[in-house]
Design an enzyme around this catalytic site. Structure first.
Site, mmCIF file in Angstrom:
data_model
loop_
_atom_site.group_PDB
_atom_site.id
_atom_site.type_symbol
_atom_site.label_atom_id
_atom_site.label_comp_id
_atom_site.label_asym_id
_atom_site.label_seq_id
_atom_site.Cartn_x
_atom_site.Cartn_y
_atom_site.Cartn_z
ATOM 1 N N GLU A 103 0.753 -1.339 -0.016
ATOM 2 C CA GLU A 103 0.182 0.127 0.134
ATOM 3 C C GLU A 103 0.798 1.296 -0.055
ATOM 4 O O GLU A 103 2.022 1.348 0.647
ATOM 5 C CB GLU A 103 -1.086 0.029 1.239
ATOM 6 N N ASP A 104 0.189 2.443 -0.580
ATOM 7 C CA ASP A 104 1.105 3.542 -0.511
ATOM 8 C C ASP A 104 0.687 4.307 0.810
ATOM 9 O O ASP A 104 1.704 4.704 1.573
ATOM 10 C CB ASP A 104 0.762 4.570 -1.738
ATOM 11 N N ASP A 107 -5.186 5.857 5.072
ATOM 12 C CA ASP A 107 -5.677 7.146 5.890
ATOM 13 C C ASP A 107 -6.925 6.690 6.783
ATOM 14 O O ASP A 107 -6.505 6.327 8.054
ATOM 15 C CB ASP A 107 -6.142 7.810 4.773
ATOM 16 N N GLY A 109 -8.603 3.745 6.479
ATOM 17 C CA GLY A 109 -8.347 2.491 6.862
ATOM 18 C C GLY A 109 -9.434 1.496 6.058
ATOM 19 O O GLY A 109 -9.489 0.496 6.024
ATOM 20 N N THR A 111 -10.027 1.376 2.710
ATOM 21 C CA THR A 111 -9.401 0.592 1.582
ATOM 22 C C THR A 111 -8.592 -0.553 2.089
ATOM 23 O O THR A 111 -8.944 -1.533 1.257
ATOM 24 C CB THR A 111 -8.490 1.702 0.681
ATOM 25 N N PHE A 156 -2.219 16.145 3.374
ATOM 26 C CA PHE A 156 -2.416 15.491 2.027
ATOM 27 C C PHE A 156 -0.943 15.427 1.117
ATOM 28 O O PHE A 156 -0.442 16.451 0.838
ATOM 29 C CB PHE A 156 -3.310 16.192 1.076
ATOM 30 N N ARG A 169 2.721 12.097 -9.557
ATOM 31 C CA ARG A 169 3.174 11.016 -8.994
ATOM 32 C C ARG A 169 4.906 10.676 -9.240
ATOM 33 O O ARG A 169 5.386 9.865 -8.693
ATOM 34 C CB ARG A 169 2.352 9.742 -9.724
#
Ligand code: IMP
Length: 180
Positions: A103-104, A107, A109, A111, A156, A169
């Site tokens: 995972e990246d 936040d 949780g 996902t 963010f 990205r």
């Protein structure tokens, strides 16, 4: 137009720090699979984990295979709806395999919770998760994190694979996007 930094941004974690931490994470993952019989199956969560997965897999000494999965989450900035939709499933059988979800960022949780449940249905032999970033401030669902790169405050962030509306990205550093 060329731009190499998000507007009103500042570097949160520089590329060199990320690189060091990725090597440490890889060592921790290697140590967790001392007698692995078949290659560790990395499940890269598209698209945010692409660059992290690319760096992590090259730092691992344990043999790996790479698969990808894509989900879409409908988390409003203010109010997470909790709706997560599978956009693309893994392309290979995970049955009886040692699986590591890559995972990246975690936040709310939601996902990750969805991914755990979904991947578990594929009946892997073992299931662990590594995340580059953990942002616990807005957590609404507690999730198990086996390996974590950095715990960050409620910012963010973009860069190193993470985007804002598909931009940024490819930045080597992790940036904070400040509010206007
Ligand atoms: P969740 O809230 O834990 O379900 O995270 C959902 C997804 O939102 C993550 O997988 C990221 O793709 C995205 N996300 C959350 N926080 C950030 C951020 O700070 N920058 C970029 N994407 C984010």
């Amino acid at each position: 137009m060329r731009s190499s930094a998000p507007p009103r941004g500042r570097v949160l974690i520089a590329a060199a720090i990320i690189a060091t931490r990725v090597r440490e994470l890889a060592a921790a993952v290697d140590a967790a699979y001392p007698d692995i019989a078949r290659p560790l199956r990395l499940v890269c969560v598209l698209k945010g984990s692409l660059i992290f997965t690319a760096d992590l897999c090259r730092a691992l000494t344990v043999p790996v295979e790479i698969d990808t999965i894509a989900v879409r989450s409908y988390n409003g900035a203010e109010q997470p709806t909790g709706d997560v939709e599978l956009v693309k499933d893994v392309g290979s059988s995970l049955r009886d395999r040692d699986v590591l979800i890559v995972e990246d960022i975690i936040d709310t949780g939601l996902t990750t919770s969805f991914l755990y449940e979904h991947v578990a249905r594929h009946q892997p032999r073992s299931l662990r998760l590594v995340t580059l970033l953990d942002k616990p401030a807005r957590r609404v669902r507690q999730v198990r994190i086996d390996f974590c790169g950095f715990v960050i405050d409620d910012h963010f962030v973009v860069g190193y694979g993470l985007d804002h509306a598909e931009r940024w990205r490819s930045l080597p550093d992790l940036w904070v996007m400040e509010s206007p």
